[in-house]
Design a protein around this motif. Structure first.
Motif, PDB file in Angstrom:
ATOM      1  N   MET A   1       0.962  -1.530  -0.207  1.00  0.00           N
ATOM      2  CA  MET A   1       0.142  -0.087  -0.127  1.00  0.00           C
ATOM      3  C   MET A   1       1.328   1.597   0.028  1.00  0.00           C
ATOM      4  SD  MET A   1      -3.366  -0.540  -0.502  1.00  0.00           S
ATOM      5  CE  MET A   1      -2.101  -2.311  -1.388  1.00  0.00           C
ATOM      6  N   ARG A   2       1.556   1.301   0.540  1.00  0.00           N
ATOM      7  CA  ARG A   2       3.081   2.478   0.547  1.00  0.00           C
ATOM      8  C   ARG A   2       3.934   2.483  -1.063  1.00  0.00           C
ATOM      9  NH1 ARG A   2       0.992   1.796   4.998  1.00  0.00           N
ATOM     10  NH2 ARG A   2      -0.542   2.948   3.770  1.00  0.00           N
ATOM     11  N   PHE A   3       3.841   1.746  -0.992  1.00  0.00           N
ATOM     12  CA  PHE A   3       4.206   1.168  -2.779  1.00  0.00           C
ATOM     13  C   PHE A   3       3.021   2.080  -3.704  1.00  0.00           C
ATOM     14  CE2 PHE A   3       4.460  -1.000  -7.061  1.00  0.00           C
ATOM     15  CZ  PHE A   3       6.008   0.067  -7.319  1.00  0.00           C
ATOM     16  N   ALA A   4       2.185   1.224  -3.326  1.00  0.00           N
ATOM     17  CA  ALA A   4       0.823   2.396  -4.068  1.00  0.00           C
ATOM     18  C   ALA A   4       0.139   4.004  -4.076  1.00  0.00           C
ATOM     19  CB  ALA A   4      -0.789   1.655  -3.916  1.00  0.00           C
ATOM     20  N   GLU A   5       0.651   3.913  -2.923  1.00  0.00           N
ATOM     21  CA  GLU A   5       1.298   6.034  -2.202  1.00  0.00           C
ATOM     22  C   GLU A   5       1.715   6.218  -3.469  1.00  0.00           C
ATOM     23  OE1 GLU A   5       0.099   5.826   2.057  1.00  0.00           O
ATOM     24  OE2 GLU A   5      -1.518   5.091   1.610  1.00  0.00           O
ATOM     25  N   PHE A   6       3.072   5.292  -3.130  1.00  0.00           N
ATOM     26  CA  PHE A   6       4.392   6.406  -4.290  1.00  0.00           C
ATOM     27  C   PHE A   6       3.661   6.717  -5.427  1.00  0.00           C
ATOM     28  CE2 PHE A   6       7.941   5.777  -7.169  1.00  0.00           C
ATOM     29  CZ  PHE A   6       8.653   7.253  -6.603  1.00  0.00           C
ATOM     30  N   PHE A   7       3.374   5.800  -5.735  1.00  0.00           N
ATOM     31  CA  PHE A   7       2.932   6.146  -7.600  1.00  0.00           C
ATOM     32  C   PHE A   7       1.381   6.859  -7.692  1.00  0.00           C
ATOM     33  CE2 PHE A   7       4.944   2.775  -8.521  1.00  0.00           C
ATOM     34  CZ  PHE A   7       5.201   2.559  -9.939  1.00  0.00           C
ATOM     35  N   MET A   8       1.052   7.653  -6.674  1.00  0.00           N
ATOM     36  CA  MET A   8      -1.023   7.835  -6.511  1.00  0.00           C
ATOM     37  C   MET A   8      -0.142   9.590  -6.504  1.00  0.00           C
ATOM     38  SD  MET A   8      -3.627   6.055  -4.392  1.00  0.00           S
ATOM     39  CE  MET A   8      -4.778   7.670  -4.977  1.00  0.00           C
ATOM     40  N   VAL A   9       0.980   9.903  -6.139  1.00  0.00           N
ATOM     41  CA  VAL A   9       2.049  11.258  -5.728  1.00  0.00           C
ATOM     42  C   VAL A   9       2.695  12.017  -6.865  1.00  0.00           C
ATOM     43  CG1 VAL A   9       1.652  11.544  -3.247  1.00  0.00           C
ATOM     44  CG2 VAL A   9       3.660  10.560  -4.453  1.00  0.00           C
ATOM     45  N   ILE A  10       3.184  10.456  -8.125  1.00  0.00           N
ATOM     46  CA  ILE A  10       4.249  11.380  -8.762  1.00  0.00           C
ATOM     47  C   ILE A  10       3.122  11.278  -9.892  1.00  0.00           C
ATOM     48  CG2 ILE A  10       5.283   9.899 -10.897  1.00  0.00           C
ATOM     49  CD1 ILE A  10       5.949   8.088  -9.545  1.00  0.00           C
ATOM     50  N   PRO A  11       3.646  13.328 -10.293  1.00  0.00           N
ATOM     51  CA  PRO A  11       3.416  13.733 -11.570  1.00  0.00           C
ATOM     52  C   PRO A  11       2.736  12.987 -12.701  1.00  0.00           C
ATOM     53  CG  PRO A  11       4.789  14.811 -11.580  1.00  0.00           C
ATOM     54  CD  PRO A  11       5.437  13.666 -10.140  1.00  0.00           C
ATOM     55  N   VAL A  12       1.838  12.143 -13.168  1.00  0.00           N
ATOM     56  CA  VAL A  12       1.417  11.589 -13.484  1.00  0.00           C
ATOM     57  C   VAL A  12       1.383  11.934 -15.431  1.00  0.00           C
ATOM     58  CG1 VAL A  12       0.181   9.648 -15.211  1.00  0.00           C
ATOM     59  CG2 VAL A  12      -0.168   9.896 -12.737  1.00  0.00           C
ATOM     60  N   PHE A  13       0.880  13.455 -15.700  1.00  0.00           N
ATOM     61  CA  PHE A  13       0.598  13.824 -17.225  1.00  0.00           C
ATOM     62  C   PHE A  13       2.076  13.998 -17.192  1.00  0.00           C
ATOM     63  CE2 PHE A  13      -0.468  17.226 -20.048  1.00  0.00           C
ATOM     64  CZ  PHE A  13      -1.027  16.886 -20.719  1.00  0.00           C
ATOM     65  N   VAL A  14       2.949  14.469 -16.352  1.00  0.00           N
ATOM     66  CA  VAL A  14       4.376  15.341 -17.048  1.00  0.00           C
ATOM     67  C   VAL A  14       5.548  13.479 -17.283  1.00  0.00           C
ATOM     68  CG1 VAL A  14       6.390  16.515 -15.658  1.00  0.00           C
ATOM     69  CG2 VAL A  14       4.552  17.425 -15.480  1.00  0.00           C
ATOM     70  N   VAL A  15       5.399  13.311 -16.653  1.00  0.00           N
ATOM     71  CA  VAL A  15       6.073  11.321 -16.574  1.00  0.00           C
ATOM     72  C   VAL A  15       6.024  11.399 -18.133  1.00  0.00           C
ATOM     73  CG1 VAL A  15       7.029   9.188 -15.600  1.00  0.00           C
ATOM     74  CG2 VAL A  15       5.954  11.530 -14.286  1.00  0.00           C
ATOM     75  N   ILE A  16       4.633  11.179 -18.209  1.00  0.00           N
ATOM     76  CA  ILE A  16       4.107  10.650 -19.457  1.00  0.00           C
ATOM     77  C   ILE A  16       4.814  11.450 -20.801  1.00  0.00           C
ATOM     78  CG2 ILE A  16       2.713  10.082 -21.107  1.00  0.00           C
ATOM     79  CD1 ILE A  16       0.702   9.483 -19.121  1.00  0.00           C
TER      80      ILE A  16
END
Length: 315
Positions: free
Chosen positions: A138-153
């Motif tokens: 769950m901590r691993f999932a929360e890490f992905f939730m705070v990543i700026p997805v749009f910028v990374v894509i």
């Protein structure tokens, strides 16, 4: 003379045959049919799917046909030849809108398929195992939730587009589009994982699961045949809602010029024609309306599924 009534026949006739109770999916479908918004969403989604399947047969022109530009008919207003007009590149707007439906569905369904596999595996393991495994996942999932997805894509798509130049990967059709689909799926799984964890936590203590454990059923069968099928209704709601979000995300990526130039998408139509909004508004309004209808359909469908499979509404 009347036929005598046999006592045994009377006894057999008086025994009521028990009816089989409707299953979870049948009950959900019954409640879903009574939801007007959900049925409207289902109709809109069915319309988009039908357009995507029939576009090669009903489209008036080929998707890459620019003959209108050779005739000096670029940015031409709608008429009997081009029902929705032409854009700045001489493409028939109606044809591009029809072919864009298949791209939108490929993005939405493909991205959520990737997200569903990752989310169900991680959330299922976390919910069934519990303890330290649950905390770490769950901590691993929360890490992905705070990543700026749009910028990374945007960064990955641009970098990957540079790296593949001159390699055999460049010959793969719609490579950029597949990259966007995979990236969207790899960043959209945390909500599904959290829901899967909650459902697995709830169902692993259910009576039918404990009964399966008592008779010696393997853990794999318990997970795949007992827990997962009963967790699917709640997960399907998130998947339906995520499809519309994935379509919007791909539209934004293409609108900014980072999409696949070889694919026909509504975002690219907006990218090439937004500057001519005052001159040729039909080239922008048509794909915009298609995006609106598609996303609205999936959102209404998700709302209807929520009402149909919400545990608080079950009797």
């Amino acid at each position: 003379m009347d036929t005598p009534i046999v006592p045994e026949a009377v006894a057999e006739a008086s025994i009521a045959v028990p009816l089989r109770p409707p299953g979870l999916w049948r009950q959900g479908w019954y409640r879903f049919r009574r939801n007007r918004g959900g049925m409207l969403g289902l109709g809109l989604v069915a319309l988009v799917v039908l357009v995507a399947l029939l576009c090669p047969f009903v489209a008036p022109f080929a998707p890459n046909d620019q003959s209108a530009m050779l005739r000096g008919a670029a940015r031409k207003a709608p008429d009997w030849v081009h029902l929705l007009g032409t854009d700045r590149n001489g493409y028939d707007v109606l044809t591009r809108v029809l072919y864009g439906a298949s791209t939108a569905l490929a993005v939405g369904l493909g991205a959520m398929a990737v997200a569903s596999v990752i989310g169900v595996i991680i959330g299922g393991i976390a919910g069934y195992a519990g303890g330290l495994t649950d905390e770490l996942l769950m901590r691993f999932a929360e890490f992905f939730m705070v990543i700026p997805v749009f910028v990374v894509i945007l960064a990955v798509v641009r970098l990957f587009g540079i790296v593949v130049v001159g390699t055999w990967l460049e010959s793969i059709p719609n490579l950029n589009l597949m990259t966007i689909i995979v990236l969207l799926g790899c960043f959209e799984w945390p909500p599904i994982a959290r829901m899967a964890r909650a459902e697995f936590l709830r169902l692993k203590h259910a009576e039918f699961v404990e009964a399966a454990i008592c008779i010696g059923t393997k853990k794999r069968d318990i997970l795949l045949r007992h827990i997962l099928p009963n967790a699917l209704p709640s997960l399907i709601v998130l998947v339906a809602l995520g499809i519309g979000g994935a379509i919007l995300a791909e539209t934004m990526v293409s609108f900014l010029g980072f999409g696949d130039p070889k694919a026909v998408s509504w975002g690219q139509q907006l990218h090439f024609n937004y500057e001519a909004l005052k001159v040729a508004p039909w080239a922008v309004l048509s794909p915009g309306a298609a995006i609106f209808v598609t996303v609205l359909g999936f959102n209404l469908l998700a709302d209807g599924l929520t009402d149909a499979f919400n545990p608080r509404l079950r009797r």
